[in-house]
Write a protein that holds these residues in place. Sequence first.
Motif, short mmCIF file in Angstrom:
data_model
loop_
_atom_site.label_atom_id
_atom_site.label_comp_id
_atom_site.label_asym_id
_atom_site.label_seq_id
_atom_site.Cartn_x
_atom_site.Cartn_y
_atom_site.Cartn_z
N SER A 181 -7.74 -25.39 8.73
CA SER A 181 -6.61 -24.93 7.92
C SER A 181 -5.72 -23.97 8.71
O SER A 181 -4.49 -23.98 8.55
N GLU A 182 -6.33 -23.15 9.58
CA GLU A 182 -5.52 -22.27 10.43
C GLU A 182 -4.69 -23.08 11.41
O GLU A 182 -3.50 -22.79 11.62
N TYR A 227 -3.71 -26.18 11.14
CA TYR A 227 -2.65 -26.85 10.40
C TYR A 227 -1.53 -25.87 10.05
O TYR A 227 -0.34 -26.18 10.18
N ALA A 267 -6.35 -32.09 11.02
CA ALA A 267 -5.31 -31.10 10.75
C ALA A 267 -4.09 -31.33 11.62
O ALA A 267 -2.94 -31.23 11.17
#
Length: 359
Positions: A261-262, A264, A311
Amino acid sequence: MPTPRTGLPSGGPHPVRPPKPRPGDRIAVISPSSGLPGALPLPYELGLRRLADDFGLRPVEYPATRTMGATPRQRAADIHAAFADPSVTAVIASIGGDDQITVLPHLDRGLIAAHPKPFFGYSDNTCLLAYLWQTGIAAYHGGSVMVQLGRPGRMHPLTEESLRAALFTQGPHELRPADRFGDIDRDWADPATFDEEPATRPGRGWSWAGPERVVEGISWGGNVEILSWLLMADREIGADPSVYDGCVLVLETSEDLPSASEVYGILRAMGERGLLVRFPALLMGRPKTWSFGRPNTPDEAGRYACEQRAAVERALAQYAPETMAVFDVDLGHTDPQLVVPYGGTVRVDGPARRITVTY
């Protein structure tokens, strides 16, 4: 054969490649990020010996090279001294760190521009690589004294071949995927660490995604986390994204193991800024999947790598669907490491599955 899409930084700097060193020359060894050579001398001293014995270069240290806690001004002074010294023909970082961004405001762009030299570094040295790119000086993403030159047992043959070619030769050099790779570290404070080579496991080669084409352009990028800091601080990334039109994007992640998530989120921010779409090709480094803080099992490591790739592909699909991507290129924090020009020419041949750099 497909016609290459070519790119030079339009409206921005056209980086020049400084002259190469020759065996017998002096090479500056600096610590722009962290004075870890003072705290962990074993890999550092090994790396210095290999620079001298195997590469025939004469390492030159500066006051902050082994100084833990050196101030940004002190580290900037070493950078200035290394570039200004007429007897030094190249500069290499001892290792990375996490606060080189604080050094950038203290640098004298005019001084460095007047004394261009090849610089080698990666990870936190993305700061200096991006600074040199903006200054109009091509450099090299990869190579450090403590990690690649100070590898236990011996230098990895692919790393040595790539670093030697980048240091001493000019012209095209074809990169090759590693048959085996490693990313599990051992304790640098323990002398027994250096008795044998690091463990490796089978590699699967590079993986290609997106439109098949031939792209040839000037390279830019670096460590994903450091680029995010530069974006937040508004330093060394062109305000006009068109300066990156046609360039080849080079990205990799560090031993901090940023979450999918980071990754992305950072690429999404680059997309919202209008950056991602400028790059017709992306070389994505093989992710490091193990650290002392997160000693992942093989299953956990595989899952981490798959999630990171997903991601990246998600961000490309949203912001740069025409970008051709090559995953698991050995250019980051894993072993071996291939040196990639930063501000130099990279040719990515999708149909032939080949990557050629110009050193």
